[in-house]
Design an enzyme around this catalytic site. Structure first.
Site, PDB file in Angstrom:
ATOM      1  N   LYS A  28      25.813   9.266 -60.823  1.00  0.00           N
ATOM      2  CA  LYS A  28      24.426   9.708 -60.693  1.00  0.00           C
ATOM      3  C   LYS A  28      23.608   9.146 -61.848  1.00  0.00           C
ATOM      4  CE  LYS A  28      24.678  12.200 -56.950  1.00  0.00           C
ATOM      5  NZ  LYS A  28      24.109  11.617 -55.727  1.00  0.00           N
ATOM      6  N   ASP A  53      19.949   5.627 -48.853  1.00  0.00           N
ATOM      7  CA  ASP A  53      20.439   6.971 -48.549  1.00  0.00           C
ATOM      8  C   ASP A  53      19.248   7.815 -48.063  1.00  0.00           C
ATOM      9  OD1 ASP A  53      21.553   9.485 -48.444  1.00  0.00           O
ATOM     10  OD2 ASP A  53      22.524   9.416 -50.378  1.00  0.00           O
ATOM     11  N   TRP A 106      31.663  12.341 -48.425  1.00  0.00           N
ATOM     12  CA  TRP A 106      31.481  13.328 -49.498  1.00  0.00           C
ATOM     13  C   TRP A 106      31.454  14.695 -48.849  1.00  0.00           C
ATOM     14  CZ3 TRP A 106      28.090  17.259 -50.473  1.00  0.00           C
ATOM     15  CH2 TRP A 106      27.964  17.712 -51.797  1.00  0.00           C
ATOM     16  N   ASP A 146      23.835   5.761 -58.173  1.00  0.00           N
ATOM     17  CA  ASP A 146      22.935   6.466 -57.255  1.00  0.00           C
ATOM     18  C   ASP A 146      21.818   7.132 -58.064  1.00  0.00           C
ATOM     19  OD1 ASP A 146      21.661   7.840 -55.300  1.00  0.00           O
ATOM     20  OD2 ASP A 146      23.360   9.092 -54.710  1.00  0.00           O
ATOM     21  N   GLU A 148      22.540   2.663 -55.005  1.00  0.00           N
ATOM     22  CA  GLU A 148      22.268   3.610 -53.916  1.00  0.00           C
ATOM     23  C   GLU A 148      20.900   4.244 -54.131  1.00  0.00           C
ATOM     24  OE1 GLU A 148      25.496   6.118 -52.719  1.00  0.00           O
ATOM     25  OE2 GLU A 148      24.150   7.695 -52.029  1.00  0.00           O
ATOM     26  N   LYS A 199      23.692  10.679 -43.931  1.00  0.00           N
ATOM     27  CA  LYS A 199      23.789  12.130 -43.784  1.00  0.00           C
ATOM     28  C   LYS A 199      23.530  12.470 -42.316  1.00  0.00           C
ATOM     29  CE  LYS A 199      23.876  12.560 -48.362  1.00  0.00           C
ATOM     30  NZ  LYS A 199      24.259  11.157 -48.645  1.00  0.00           N
TER      31      LYS A 199
END
Ligand code: 0XW
Ligand code: MG
Length: 372
Positions: A167, A244, A323, A196, A221, A268
């Site tokens: 992250k 994403d 994930w 990301d 990302e 997602k």
């Protein structure tokens, strides 16, 4: 075929607490996730389960109350329909409400669960078949010092994870660069690494980060906020771009693939509206050999199971990982079936029928609302 009709739509709400206090990303942090579970009850008493769980109200333009408002709009329109026809149910939802696909997603997943139960098949089988019975998971390392992130990455690799997301965007650019360098040095070269930033970087920061780490094999990302930002930095960055948060509709994903903007996606299920549209995304990605994940933003065992079934139906060469929230959640809702968990960085496909998960409804209390 025996008749099967949606007789009741029950909506439950649960709080999912984050283990260890906070889940942090560049753009937001959350301590508690408000998840919505939809139970579709058919005329013959069969129950189908679906779930939608936005990652707080600022990760992307989706929030728990919005999901429940969308379900309130569409639920009356699906009563009496056959849940074994997810496409027909979806069109009825679209006729009742434009957009808010993350609310519709829970109903769509519950239809696939019911279809599997009706046909005695796993959801993965209905989606085209399971290419494997275990799928790789991946892990997001939260912002911390370079040393702490490298130590966490070492631990994850030892535990079996082959894909690690770092992250970024919550600290200075130099700290992000140092952290990603430390993580890359700590993991074996075959590890799939991603930086990301969760929309947190400006175009300039994304370009500077990428140029400063050009010697490291990684993917960026969702470095910036909008699709326009990503079109602007493409060609100036040295790494593949994985969209994403911007991969929010089949149309945007088609454009990003055909224009060459995206070399991968963090997908997602609820963001595109459920398993029905996600199957289209999977096939578009496969047609152009674009790797992607199959995740959701959070959720408990129901949402995790839907991700695992979809992931198993993806070609292993396209699916990079799934994930799940389980390592980060200290309290999920009571279940009878065994939890969906990471073991050695992999997740077992539930055996079904349907999603193969059984909630302990007796321990859930009263639904928030019932539509009948
Ligand atoms: C790491 N995730 C898959 C979990 C959270 O929902 C955020 C997300 C991401 O990649 O942005
Ligand atoms: Mg992401």
């Amino acid at each position: 075929m025996r008749a099967m009709k949606i007789a009741r739509v029950l909506v439950y709400q649960h709080d999912l607490e984050v283990a260890g206090g906070l889940y942090e990303m560049s753009t937001s942090e959350v301590a508690n996730l408000d998840t919505t579970v939809v139970v579709l009850e058919t005329s013959d008493g069969t129950l189908g389960f679906g779930e939608t769980c936005p990652l707080g109200p600022t990760y992307q333009p989706q929030h728990a109350l919005g999901a429940r408002a969308a379900i309130a709009e569409v639920a009356p329109a699906i009563l009496g329909l056959d849940p074994r026809q997810p496409g027909v149910v979806y069109e009825a939802m679209n006729q009742a409400l434009s957009g808010s696909v993350y609310g519709k997603s829970a109903i769509d997943v519950a239809c696939w669960d019911l279809s599997g139960k009706a046909y005695g098949a796993r959801v993965a089988d209905l989606l085209g078949g399971a290419h494997r019975d275990r799928i790789p998971s991946y892990y997001g390392v939260m912002p911390a010092s370079p040393e702490a992130c490298a130590a966490k990455a070492t631990e994850l690799v030892a535990a079996g994870f082959g894909r690690i997301q770092v992250k970024c965007g919550a600290r200075s650019l130099n700290e992000d660069i140092d952290t990603v360098r430390a993580v890359a040095a700590a993991v074996p070269p075959q590890t799939l690494l991603l930086a990301d930033a969760n929309r947190g970087w400006t175009q300039r920061q994304a370009i500077n980060f990428s140029q400063a780490t050009r010697d490291i094999a990684l993917a960026l990302e969702q470095p910036c906020d909008s699709l326009a930002d990503h079109y602007a930095i493409a060609g100036k960055v040295c790494h593949p771009i994985f969209l994403d948060e911007s991969a929010d509709s089949i149309a945007n994903i088609m454009d990003a693939v055909s224009s060459g903007l995206a070399q991968g996606f963090g997908m997602k299920i609820s963001r595109v509206g459920g398993l029905t549209p996600m199957a289209t995304v999977r096939d578009i990605a496969a047609a152009r050999r674009i790797p992607h994940t199959v995740d959701d933003t959070w959720g408990g065992d129901i949402l995790a199971a839907s991700c695992v079934h979809m992931a198993a139906s993806c070609l292993p060469s396209q699916h990079e990982g799934t994930w799940i929230s389980e390592p980060y959640t200290s309290r999920a809702y009571p279940m009878i079936s065994s939890p969906i968990t990471n073991t050695d960085g992999w997740i077992d496909l539930p055996s079904g029928p349907g999603l193969g998960v059984e909630p302990d409804l007796g321990a859930w209390g009263e639904p928030l609302v019932t539509y009948s």
